[in-house]
Write a protein that holds these residues in place. Structure first.
Motif, PDB file in Angstrom:
ATOM      1  N   GLU A 166      13.554   1.189  -7.286  1.00  0.00           N
ATOM      2  CA  GLU A 166      13.181   1.632  -8.625  1.00  0.00           C
ATOM      3  C   GLU A 166      13.328   3.150  -8.796  1.00  0.00           C
ATOM      4  OE1 GLU A 166       8.981   1.993  -9.323  1.00  0.00           O
ATOM      5  OE2 GLU A 166       9.178   0.861 -11.163  1.00  0.00           O
ATOM      6  N   GLU A 212       4.926   3.992  10.063  1.00  0.00           N
ATOM      7  CA  GLU A 212       4.391   2.676  10.449  1.00  0.00           C
ATOM      8  C   GLU A 212       5.475   1.803  11.075  1.00  0.00           C
ATOM      9  OE1 GLU A 212       1.292   0.924   8.809  1.00  0.00           O
ATOM     10  OE2 GLU A 212       0.684   2.507   7.421  1.00  0.00           O
ATOM     11  N   LYS A 267      10.405  14.335 -15.297  1.00  0.00           N
ATOM     12  CA  LYS A 267       9.917  13.834 -14.010  1.00  0.00           C
ATOM     13  C   LYS A 267      10.918  12.808 -13.489  1.00  0.00           C
ATOM     14  CE  LYS A 267       7.544  12.641 -10.508  1.00  0.00           C
ATOM     15  NZ  LYS A 267       7.584  13.505  -9.330  1.00  0.00           N
ATOM     16  N   TYR A 298       9.906  -7.859  -6.248  1.00  0.00           N
ATOM     17  CA  TYR A 298      10.018  -7.011  -7.420  1.00  0.00           C
ATOM     18  C   TYR A 298      11.407  -6.348  -7.566  1.00  0.00           C
ATOM     19  CZ  TYR A 298       9.460  -3.051 -10.361  1.00  0.00           C
ATOM     20  OH  TYR A 298       9.666  -2.129 -11.332  1.00  0.00           O
ATOM     21  N   ARG A 316      13.207   3.073 -16.501  1.00  0.00           N
ATOM     22  CA  ARG A 316      13.368   2.742 -15.074  1.00  0.00           C
ATOM     23  C   ARG A 316      14.679   1.978 -14.913  1.00  0.00           C
ATOM     24  NH1 ARG A 316       8.651  -0.876 -13.366  1.00  0.00           N
ATOM     25  NH2 ARG A 316       9.050  -1.758 -15.408  1.00  0.00           N
ATOM     26  N   MET A 369      12.851   6.212 -11.657  1.00  0.00           N
ATOM     27  CA  MET A 369      12.134   6.434 -12.913  1.00  0.00           C
ATOM     28  C   MET A 369      12.404   7.830 -13.464  1.00  0.00           C
ATOM     29  SD  MET A 369       8.167   7.030 -13.633  1.00  0.00           S
ATOM     30  CE  MET A 369       8.427   8.786 -13.577  1.00  0.00           C
ATOM     31  N   THR A 409      15.219  12.349  -2.426  1.00  0.00           N
ATOM     32  CA  THR A 409      13.823  12.574  -2.079  1.00  0.00           C
ATOM     33  C   THR A 409      13.401  13.998  -2.420  1.00  0.00           C
ATOM     34  OG1 THR A 409      14.158  11.077  -0.251  1.00  0.00           O
ATOM     35  CG2 THR A 409      12.168  12.389  -0.175  1.00  0.00           C
ATOM     36  N   ASP A 410      14.221  14.962  -2.030  1.00  0.00           N
ATOM     37  CA  ASP A 410      13.833  16.358  -2.227  1.00  0.00           C
ATOM     38  C   ASP A 410      14.149  16.855  -3.643  1.00  0.00           C
ATOM     39  OD1 ASP A 410      13.018  16.366   0.330  1.00  0.00           O
ATOM     40  OD2 ASP A 410      14.613  17.600   1.136  1.00  0.00           O
ATOM     41  N   ARG A 465      11.281  10.199 -10.428  1.00  0.00           N
ATOM     42  CA  ARG A 465      10.657   9.542  -9.260  1.00  0.00           C
ATOM     43  C   ARG A 465      11.735   8.677  -8.613  1.00  0.00           C
ATOM     44  NH1 ARG A 465       8.034   5.132  -8.009  1.00  0.00           N
ATOM     45  NH2 ARG A 465      10.171   4.508  -7.761  1.00  0.00           N
ATOM     46  N   PHE A 491      11.953   8.575  -2.175  1.00  0.00           N
ATOM     47  CA  PHE A 491      10.691   9.304  -2.076  1.00  0.00           C
ATOM     48  C   PHE A 491       9.554   8.351  -1.674  1.00  0.00           C
ATOM     49  CE2 PHE A 491       6.884  11.314  -3.987  1.00  0.00           C
ATOM     50  CZ  PHE A 491       6.998  12.598  -3.468  1.00  0.00           C
ATOM     51  N   MET A 492       9.667   7.093  -2.085  1.00  0.00           N
ATOM     52  CA  MET A 492       8.644   6.095  -1.744  1.00  0.00           C
ATOM     53  C   MET A 492       8.942   5.415  -0.407  1.00  0.00           C
ATOM     54  SD  MET A 492       6.931   6.624  -4.355  1.00  0.00           S
ATOM     55  CE  MET A 492       5.579   5.532  -3.992  1.00  0.00           C
ATOM     56  N   PRO A 540       8.186   7.764   3.581  1.00  0.00           N
ATOM     57  CA  PRO A 540       6.887   7.952   4.258  1.00  0.00           C
ATOM     58  C   PRO A 540       6.445   6.803   5.176  1.00  0.00           C
ATOM     59  CG  PRO A 540       6.751   8.726   2.012  1.00  0.00           C
ATOM     60  CD  PRO A 540       8.072   8.050   2.144  1.00  0.00           C
ATOM     61  N   THR A 548       0.821  -1.219   0.000  1.00  0.00           N
ATOM     62  CA  THR A 548       0.000   0.000   0.000  1.00  0.00           C
ATOM     63  C   THR A 548       0.851   1.264   0.000  1.00  0.00           C
ATOM     64  OG1 THR A 548      -1.847   1.151   1.043  1.00  0.00           O
ATOM     65  CG2 THR A 548      -0.397  -0.017   2.494  1.00  0.00           C
ATOM     66  N   TRP A 549       2.057   1.206   0.614  1.00  0.00           N
ATOM     67  CA  TRP A 549       2.947   2.366   0.581  1.00  0.00           C
ATOM     68  C   TRP A 549       3.752   2.413  -0.710  1.00  0.00           C
ATOM     69  CZ3 TRP A 549       2.764   6.560   3.515  1.00  0.00           C
ATOM     70  CH2 TRP A 549       2.147   6.489   4.767  1.00  0.00           C
ATOM     71  N   ALA A 550       3.619   1.379  -1.527  1.00  0.00           N
ATOM     72  CA  ALA A 550       4.323   1.298  -2.821  1.00  0.00           C
ATOM     73  C   ALA A 550       5.839   1.442  -2.650  1.00  0.00           C
ATOM     74  CB  ALA A 550       3.788   2.354  -3.798  1.00  0.00           C
TER      75      ALA A 550
END
Lengths: 360, 117
Positions: free
Chosen positions: A303, A334, A320, A224, A296, A305, A358-359, A322, A326-327, A330, A209-211
């Motif tokens: 990963e 948890e 862009k 993956y 990618r 991108m 990330t930034d 990614r 950054f993923m 967050p 869910t947090w990818a």
């Protein structure tokens, strides 16, 4: 009823030098709330990259010094996809060798940093001793230690001479044994296990869910890896690759994935060197590109991108980026929940957060 | 409000979808393309929607928690409206920097004519 305290972790913290801020809510020693905040290092790289597509082969490396070759490779692959340019086989293999060399430098840095966060000064130095060997290899191939400036649209700008290839192979033989010894510490040392086993768990469902990506995802049961499929698949160039993954989802599993991947990278460097054949290292492209390109790559943290839109001039309409961190940052909220305050640095470092990426 | 969920549900029928990225592309004419990128099996699936700059987007953060920061970035850097999502991820609200990645609108032929006259 225990009293609740608010403790700031960063943006300046001895256990983690990059500017990440976590607002921790504690009940005695237990973390009951986490609020991560980013943006202290935002440099507007995507905006800067719109100015000149040729400059980006070098500028993209400045996004991050630890996975710089991954950034420029992914950008180059996106531009190659856009223009229909195919990098020659030798260039692709040189890229694989450099990608894996840099993966080792990144993973050994993360593991050394982890040892330091636990108070294992000597182990930290041992990881960095091995890292230095790979930094020297990167330096000898590219002429630089951090920003390699090797990638270009259609290939690479530096070749690996046969004598250098032989020398690298010999050094891989020498370092492998030492890395295996370090892997034993990560796998079995009682202090290491006590500080990491069952600590900062991210379940498979949470990881989905947090990818999350990269070693963080692969430590939580998601196998993956970009190197398996797509236009960056290693199999296309003849190297054999199988992702390293585990199911525990804790801090130890994240360390083990990185440790095993370090050894795997040594094997991939050997494979890449063995597959090198005489041939060109660059395909020519003239003019300014137009259209959209996407690529990618599996950077050390996961990963990465790049998506690029060109307009037939020297500038670009959109870039862009990614990044994996950054993923992965967050979900720290948890992972830290209900953990002891003393475990916070170890859990944060186990994610291998890169604030430069990330930034951007 | 655009309905990316419906498209995603169709894609999910092929296998579990993994969110790769959400990002806007400014068309410099008051519209933006929003690209939702997923991995389904070993394939990369892209859903692309053109929206007006004042149109509100639906948030995917209830389906993918990882989408939240991507949406906050769109709010910060492009000034987009995303349902129940606030910016402040990369830019301080008090910094005075507003939607830095937006492009100035291209001059249309009509405007050019008007200007020349």
């Amino acid at each position: 009823m225990p009293r609740t305290s608010i403790i700031p972790f960063g943006p300046q913290h001895p256990a983690f030098l990059e500017p990440l801020h976590l607002k921790l809510q504690l009940e005695e020693e237990r973390v009951v709330g986490v609020e991560p905040s980013l943006g202290y290092n935002h440099r507007g790289m995507e905006y800067a990259m719109e100015k000149d597509w040729k400059r980006n082969f070098f500028l993209s490396e400045r996004v991050c010094g630890i996975c710089s070759f991954h950034h420029s490779t992914t950008y180059s692959q996106a531009m190659e996809a856009m223009t229909g340019t195919q990098a020659p086989e030798r260039a692709r293999l040189i890229r694989i060798i450099m990608l894996e060399v840099q993966r080792v430098t990144s993973h050994t840095l993360a593991l050394g940093h982890m040892a330091e966060a636990m108070g294992y000064e000597n182990l930290f130095m041992q990881f960095f001793r091995e890292r230095e060997e790979f930094m020297r290899v990167a330096n000898e191939v590219s002429g630089n230690r951090v920003h390699y400036c090797m990638n270009w649209l259609g290939g690479v700008r530096r070749d690996i001479a046969p004598e250098l290839a032989k020398s690298i192979e010999q050094r891989m033989d020498a370092t492998q044994g030492r890395l295996e010894e370090l892997a034993k510490v990560v796998r079995k040392d009682s202090t290491w296990l006590k500080r990491t086993k069952g600590v900062g768990v991210l379940s498979k469902r949470q990881a989905e869910t947090w990818a999350v990506v990269g070693p963080v995802a692969r430590a939580s049961g998601l196998s993956y890896d970009v190197r398996q499929s797509g236009n960056a698949a290693y199999a296309m160039d003849g190297t054999k690759f199988k992702p390293v993954w585990r199911e525990e989802g804790d801090t130890w599993a994240r360390c083990m994935v990185r440790m095993d991947e370090t050894l795997q990278s040594v094997a991939l460097i050997r494979q890449g060197l063995g597959l090198l054949r005489e041939g060109p290292i660059e395909s020519k492209f003239k003019g300014n590109p137009t259209g959209e390109g996407f690529s990618r790559d599996e950077a050390p943290r996961g990963e990465l991108m790049y998506w690029v839109k060109a307009n037939g001039t020297s500038s670009l309409d959109r870039v862009k980026v990614r990044t994996p961190a950054f993923m992965n940052i967050p979900p720290l909220g948890e992972m830290l929940m209900n953990e002891q305050f003393a475990n916070v640095p170890v859990i944060v470092v186990s994610v291998d957060p890169c604030i430069c990426c990330t930034d951007r | 409000m655009i309905d990316v969920r419906d498209k995603l549900r169709q894609a999910e029928s092929l296998g579990p979808a993994r969110l790769i990225s959400i990002f806007p592309v400014d068309n410099a004419n008051g519209t933006l393309d929003i690209i939702y990128m997923f991995q389904v099996g070993s394939e990369v699936v892209q859903h692309r929607y053109a929206i007006r700059e004042d149109e509100e987007l639906d948030s995917l953060s209830d389906l993918f928690k990882g989408a939240l920061n991507m949406e906050r970035e769109m709010v910060d850097l492009f000034g987009l409206k995303v349902k129940d999502v606030e910016g402040g991820l990369l830019l301080c609200p008090e910094s005075g920097v507003i939607r830095p990645l937006r492009k100035p609108a291209k001059q249309t032929d009509e405007r050019k004519e008007g200007g020349d006259a």
